[in-house]
Write a protein that holds these residues in place. Structure first.
Motif, PDB file in Angstrom:
ATOM      1  N   TYR A  30     -10.971  -0.229  -3.446  1.00  0.00           N
ATOM      2  CA  TYR A  30     -10.972   1.160  -3.930  1.00  0.00           C
ATOM      3  C   TYR A  30     -12.002   1.355  -5.039  1.00  0.00           C
ATOM      4  CZ  TYR A  30      -9.588   5.077  -6.863  1.00  0.00           C
ATOM      5  OH  TYR A  30      -9.610   6.196  -7.639  1.00  0.00           O
ATOM      6  N   GLU A  31     -12.148   0.390  -5.922  1.00  0.00           N
ATOM      7  CA  GLU A  31     -13.091   0.519  -7.031  1.00  0.00           C
ATOM      8  C   GLU A  31     -14.503   0.797  -6.519  1.00  0.00           C
ATOM      9  OE1 GLU A  31     -14.086  -1.876 -11.170  1.00  0.00           O
ATOM     10  OE2 GLU A  31     -13.382  -2.996  -9.418  1.00  0.00           O
ATOM     11  N   LYS A  32     -14.910   0.111  -5.454  1.00  0.00           N
ATOM     12  CA  LYS A  32     -16.242   0.321  -4.896  1.00  0.00           C
ATOM     13  C   LYS A  32     -16.318   1.645  -4.148  1.00  0.00           C
ATOM     14  CE  LYS A  32     -17.368  -4.605  -4.531  1.00  0.00           C
ATOM     15  NZ  LYS A  32     -17.753  -5.700  -3.621  1.00  0.00           N
TER      16      LYS A  32
ATOM     17  N   SER B  35      -8.004  -2.159  -0.262  1.00  0.00           N
ATOM     18  CA  SER B  35      -8.726  -1.516   0.831  1.00  0.00           C
ATOM     19  C   SER B  35      -7.965  -0.271   1.276  1.00  0.00           C
ATOM     20  CB  SER B  35      -8.886  -2.486   2.007  1.00  0.00           C
ATOM     21  OG  SER B  35      -7.603  -2.868   2.509  1.00  0.00           O
ATOM     22  N   TYR B  36      -8.568   0.509   2.149  1.00  0.00           N
ATOM     23  CA  TYR B  36      -7.945   1.734   2.662  1.00  0.00           C
ATOM     24  C   TYR B  36      -7.281   1.410   3.981  1.00  0.00           C
ATOM     25  CZ  TYR B  36      -7.416   6.653   4.018  1.00  0.00           C
ATOM     26  OH  TYR B  36      -6.907   7.877   4.385  1.00  0.00           O
ATOM     27  N   ARG B  37      -5.956   1.589   4.041  1.00  0.00           N
ATOM     28  CA  ARG B  37      -5.196   1.269   5.257  1.00  0.00           C
ATOM     29  C   ARG B  37      -4.428   2.499   5.721  1.00  0.00           C
ATOM     30  NH1 ARG B  37      -1.779  -4.033   4.264  1.00  0.00           N
ATOM     31  NH2 ARG B  37      -1.045  -3.363   6.349  1.00  0.00           N
ATOM     32  N   GLY B  38      -4.921   3.116   6.787  1.00  0.00           N
ATOM     33  CA  GLY B  38      -4.284   4.305   7.315  1.00  0.00           C
ATOM     34  C   GLY B  38      -2.874   4.012   7.818  1.00  0.00           C
ATOM     35  N   GLY B  39      -1.932   4.902   7.470  1.00  0.00           N
ATOM     36  CA  GLY B  39      -0.548   4.759   7.890  1.00  0.00           C
ATOM     37  C   GLY B  39       0.305   3.888   7.003  1.00  0.00           C
ATOM     38  N   ALA B  40      -0.305   3.143   6.084  1.00  0.00           N
ATOM     39  CA  ALA B  40       0.442   2.238   5.202  1.00  0.00           C
ATOM     40  C   ALA B  40       0.707   2.912   3.856  1.00  0.00           C
ATOM     41  CB  ALA B  40      -0.337   0.944   4.988  1.00  0.00           C
ATOM     42  N   ARG B  41       1.916   2.690   3.310  1.00  0.00           N
ATOM     43  CA  ARG B  41       2.273   3.265   2.009  1.00  0.00           C
ATOM     44  C   ARG B  41       1.987   2.244   0.902  1.00  0.00           C
ATOM     45  NH1 ARG B  41       4.821   8.079   2.222  1.00  0.00           N
ATOM     46  NH2 ARG B  41       5.595   8.724   4.271  1.00  0.00           N
TER      47      ARG B  41
END
Length: 301
Positions: free
Chosen positions: A132-134, A185-191
């Motif tokens: 996320y930082e990047k 990282s970005y994980r779609g569908g994950a909380r």
């Protein structure tokens, strides 16, 4: 790696009761609006709601702004409408429900703003695996120079500053904070994100009702961050009377289907957008949306 394309599952947040502390955390204000992913890929702009529905035609102002983004860019963020110095969720829902013919006039009367909080792709490169930082640094570089109506949300790593936001920003319609790990990282569908709200109650836009118009049994609402209709729990006798008066003359003649907890899919009668209610969300596995209070409709036309 292929670029993210619609329908795209978005990353989600889990509710917490206290502000997380520790190293490596980022804090963002949580706006009271509609989740939207912006795609500018192959010279085409598409706007996607959280449900996967394409809403480009409803937001011509944001579509025009998105064309200023570099090619092959994908943003995740929140759509809000500012009225009288604060966000207005009923106005956002009215924009989202607009027909293509009415959308341009509503865009002029209720201009939308887009608070971008993540950059999923840039220059044809999928950035979701990055920390996320990047992604945040690249988001600011891409969207920061554009200015309204499309801009990055504020972010801080300072917990004391975040606490100040939490205490001071509700007056403009900010409902809390979203907390993210800098290395995530970005994980779609994950909380994997966390959100801290000021209250267990939320504003929701009424899109329909079940039962008779004289005494509606339940309301069908759309919650912030989502555009999927939800059937509330049964209304109390007093709320049924209030709902009948509040919705009188607003039935649009159409109908839809939505899932009611413990019942399954039900048919509801649609109403014109612009009415907001206060709801409480249950936290059990089969959560029920309970209507707490009906708000007077804003005169948005």
């Amino acid at each position: 790696m292929t670029l993210p394309r619609p329908p795209l599952k978005v990353a989600l947040a889990e509710s917490v009761n206290t502000l997380p502390r520790g190293a490596g955390l980022a804090y963002e204000p949580k706006f009271d609006g509609h989740r939207m992913v912006i795609f500018h890929i192959g010279g085409e702009v598409l706007l996607q709601a959280r449900s996967g529905r394409i809403v480009t035609a409803a937001f011509p102002d944001l579509a025009a702004a998105a064309r200023e983004l570099p090619g092959d860019t994908v943003l995740d963020g929140e759509v809000v409408v500012w009225r009288n110095g604060r966000t207005d969720f009923a106005a956002v829902q009215k924009r989202a429900a607009a027909t293509p013919g009415r959308a341009p006039a509503l865009a002029r009367a209720l201009p939308a703003s887009y608070a971008a909080f993540d950059l999923l792709a840039e220059g044809g490169v999928d950035l979701r695996p990055l920390a996320y930082e990047k992604r945040r640094a690249r988001l600011v570089a891409v969207a920061g120079p554009l200015g309204p109506p499309l801009q990055p949300v504020p972010m801080t790593r300072d917990r004391a500053e975040a606490e100040g936001w939490y205490e001071s920003l509700p007056g403009i319609g900010v409902e809390g904070l979203v907390i993210k790990r800098l290395d995530q990282s970005y994980r779609g569908g994950a909380r994997l994100w966390r959100k801290l709200r000021h209250t267990r109650t939320h504003d929701a836009a009424v899109v329909g009702f079940t039962g008779g118009a004289e005494r509606p049994a339940a309301l069908v609402v759309v919650l912030p961050d989502d555009d999927t209709p939800v059937v509330s729990g049964p209304l109390t006798p007093a709320l049924r009377t209030q709902a009948a008066a509040l919705l009188a003359g607003r039935a649009g003649g159409g109908s839809g289907t939505a899932v009611a907890t413990g019942i399954g899919e039900v048919t509801y009668r649609a109403v014109e957008p612009g009415v907001t209610v206060e709801v409480e969300l249950g936290t059990t596995r089969h959560a029920v949306t309970t209507v707490v209070r009906l708000r007077s409709p804003e005169e948005l036309d």
